[in-house]
Design an enzyme around this catalytic site. Structure first.
Site, PDB file in Angstrom:
ATOM      1  N   ASP A 173       0.864  -1.051  -0.060  1.00  0.00           N
ATOM      2  CA  ASP A 173      -0.057   0.088   0.109  1.00  0.00           C
ATOM      3  C   ASP A 173       0.936   1.353   0.056  1.00  0.00           C
ATOM      4  O   ASP A 173       1.843   1.509   0.592  1.00  0.00           O
ATOM      5  CB  ASP A 173      -0.886  -0.260   1.133  1.00  0.00           C
ATOM      6  CG  ASP A 173      -2.092   0.917   1.186  1.00  0.00           C
ATOM      7  OD1 ASP A 173      -3.307   0.766   0.969  1.00  0.00           O
ATOM      8  OD2 ASP A 173      -1.809   2.108   1.291  1.00  0.00           O
ATOM      9  N   ILE A 174       0.411   2.228  -0.761  1.00  0.00           N
ATOM     10  CA  ILE A 174       1.199   3.639  -0.829  1.00  0.00           C
ATOM     11  C   ILE A 174       1.313   4.283   0.341  1.00  0.00           C
ATOM     12  O   ILE A 174       2.303   5.293   0.475  1.00  0.00           O
ATOM     13  CB  ILE A 174       0.864   4.231  -2.282  1.00  0.00           C
ATOM     14  CG1 ILE A 174       1.754   4.969  -2.656  1.00  0.00           C
ATOM     15  CG2 ILE A 174      -0.419   4.971  -1.907  1.00  0.00           C
ATOM     16  CD1 ILE A 174       1.633   5.646  -4.148  1.00  0.00           C
TER      17      ILE A 174
ATOM     18  N   ASN B 142     -13.072  -3.077   2.210  1.00  0.00           N
ATOM     19  CA  ASN B 142     -13.847  -2.270   2.453  1.00  0.00           C
ATOM     20  C   ASN B 142     -14.966  -2.412   1.005  1.00  0.00           C
ATOM     21  O   ASN B 142     -14.201  -2.429   0.232  1.00  0.00           O
ATOM     22  CB  ASN B 142     -13.365  -0.718   2.582  1.00  0.00           C
ATOM     23  CG  ASN B 142     -12.400  -0.734   3.657  1.00  0.00           C
ATOM     24  OD1 ASN B 142     -12.984  -1.040   4.991  1.00  0.00           O
ATOM     25  ND2 ASN B 142     -11.283   0.059   3.662  1.00  0.00           N
TER      26      ASN B 142
ATOM     27  N   VAL C  40     -11.172   2.652  -3.798  1.00  0.00           N
ATOM     28  CA  VAL C  40     -10.584   2.257  -5.012  1.00  0.00           C
ATOM     29  C   VAL C  40     -11.640   1.211  -5.653  1.00  0.00           C
ATOM     30  O   VAL C  40     -11.918   0.094  -4.850  1.00  0.00           O
ATOM     31  CB  VAL C  40      -9.394   1.897  -5.094  1.00  0.00           C
ATOM     32  CG1 VAL C  40      -8.866   1.006  -6.549  1.00  0.00           C
ATOM     33  CG2 VAL C  40      -8.350   2.852  -4.420  1.00  0.00           C
TER      34      VAL C  40
ATOM     35  N   HIS D 209     -10.060  -5.142  -3.541  1.00  0.00           N
ATOM     36  CA  HIS D 209      -8.701  -5.264  -2.663  1.00  0.00           C
ATOM     37  C   HIS D 209      -8.830  -5.602  -1.316  1.00  0.00           C
ATOM     38  O   HIS D 209      -9.861  -5.368  -0.707  1.00  0.00           O
ATOM     39  CB  HIS D 209      -7.867  -4.067  -2.666  1.00  0.00           C
ATOM     40  CG  HIS D 209      -8.523  -2.710  -2.481  1.00  0.00           C
ATOM     41  ND1 HIS D 209      -9.468  -2.151  -3.220  1.00  0.00           N
ATOM     42  CD2 HIS D 209      -8.630  -2.133  -1.263  1.00  0.00           C
ATOM     43  CE1 HIS D 209      -9.958  -0.935  -2.575  1.00  0.00           C
ATOM     44  NE2 HIS D 209      -9.421  -0.991  -1.404  1.00  0.00           N
TER      45      HIS D 209
HETATM   46  P1  AMP Z   1      -9.879   1.386   0.310  1.00  0.00           P
HETATM   47  O1  AMP Z   1     -10.171   2.632   0.940  1.00  0.00           O
HETATM   48  O2  AMP Z   1     -10.104   0.028   0.748  1.00  0.00           O
HETATM   49  O3  AMP Z   1     -10.409   1.747  -1.115  1.00  0.00           O
HETATM   50  O4  AMP Z   1      -8.186   1.721   0.083  1.00  0.00           O
HETATM   51  C1  AMP Z   1      -7.739   2.066  -0.866  1.00  0.00           C
HETATM   52  C2  AMP Z   1      -6.061   1.827  -0.679  1.00  0.00           C
HETATM   53  O5  AMP Z   1      -5.187   1.976  -1.838  1.00  0.00           O
HETATM   54  C3  AMP Z   1      -5.659   2.802   0.364  1.00  0.00           C
HETATM   55  O6  AMP Z   1      -4.924   2.249   1.525  1.00  0.00           O
HETATM   56  C4  AMP Z   1      -4.403   3.685  -0.391  1.00  0.00           C
HETATM   57  O7  AMP Z   1      -3.413   3.948   0.294  1.00  0.00           O
HETATM   58  C5  AMP Z   1      -4.192   2.557  -1.520  1.00  0.00           C
HETATM   59  N1  AMP Z   1      -3.616   3.109  -2.827  1.00  0.00           N
HETATM   60  C6  AMP Z   1      -4.152   4.186  -3.580  1.00  0.00           C
HETATM   61  N2  AMP Z   1      -3.267   4.196  -4.547  1.00  0.00           N
HETATM   62  C7  AMP Z   1      -2.259   3.424  -4.565  1.00  0.00           C
HETATM   63  C8  AMP Z   1      -1.079   2.863  -5.587  1.00  0.00           C
HETATM   64  N3  AMP Z   1      -0.769   3.836  -6.464  1.00  0.00           N
HETATM   65  N4  AMP Z   1      -0.418   2.167  -5.032  1.00  0.00           N
HETATM   66  C9  AMP Z   1      -0.549   1.590  -3.836  1.00  0.00           C
HETATM   67  N5  AMP Z   1      -1.651   1.649  -3.009  1.00  0.00           N
HETATM   68  C10 AMP Z   1      -2.477   2.527  -3.277  1.00  0.00           C
END
Ligand code: AMP
Length: 126
Positions: free
Chosen positions: A39-40, A97, A106, A110
């Site tokens: 995760d970023i 989520n 997103v 995931h």
């Molecule tokens: P969610 O709220 O469950 O949709 O989580 C989305 C997750 O994606 C968050 O923890 C972000 O930090 C992660 N995220 C967003 N963009 C990226 C990326 N380019 N690379 C890795 N993780 C990401």
């Protein structure tokens, strides 16, 4: 902003771009059907996202439309990745989520895999 989990799959979402190699990622595991990457914005010392390569908006979409083989493979790989990261002992947390109340941001399924420290209670407050 949280997404609507009933929306159609958006092929321009950020994880679709990662899967197409348009955006870099720190890969932890990859096979024909699954990608796991860091995760970023990590919320724990180990914070890995595990995603299927198929076009699924959310856990709801995946559990409704994916084949038994896809679902079985995905679940097995999440467990295998956690074992490979030596997380079974001391323990870890999985989180998916879904939609607005789930605060999914997103729109590609995931599973968050957290570990590396005691993670505390599941939710901060009611
Ligand atoms: P969610 O709220 O469950 O949709 O989580 C989305 C997750 O994606 C968050 O923890 C972000 O930090 C992660 N995220 C967003 N963009 C990226 C990326 N380019 N690379 C890795 N993780 C990401």
């Amino acid at each position: 902003m949280p997404i609507d989990a009933t929306q159609p799959y958006d092929p321009d979402n950020i994880f679709a771009k990662i899967l197409r190699g348009e955006i870099p990622n720190e890969t932890v595991y990859e096979d024909e059907h699954v990608l796991a990457f860091k995760d970023i914005n990590p919320q724990a010392p180990i914070h890995v996202l595990v995603i299927p390569k198929g076009d699924y908006v959310s856990w709801d979409d995946f559990s409704a439309r994916a084949s038994d083989v896809e679902i079985g493979h995905f679940v097995r790989k999440v467990g295998e990745i956690a074992r490979d990261l030596d997380l079974v002992e001391p323990g870890y947390r999985l989180l998916a989520n879904i939609g607005g109340h789930g605060h999914q941001e997103v729109p590609h399924l995931h599973v968050h895999l957290f570990g590396g420290r005691p993670l505390g209670p599941m939710l901060a407050r009611i």
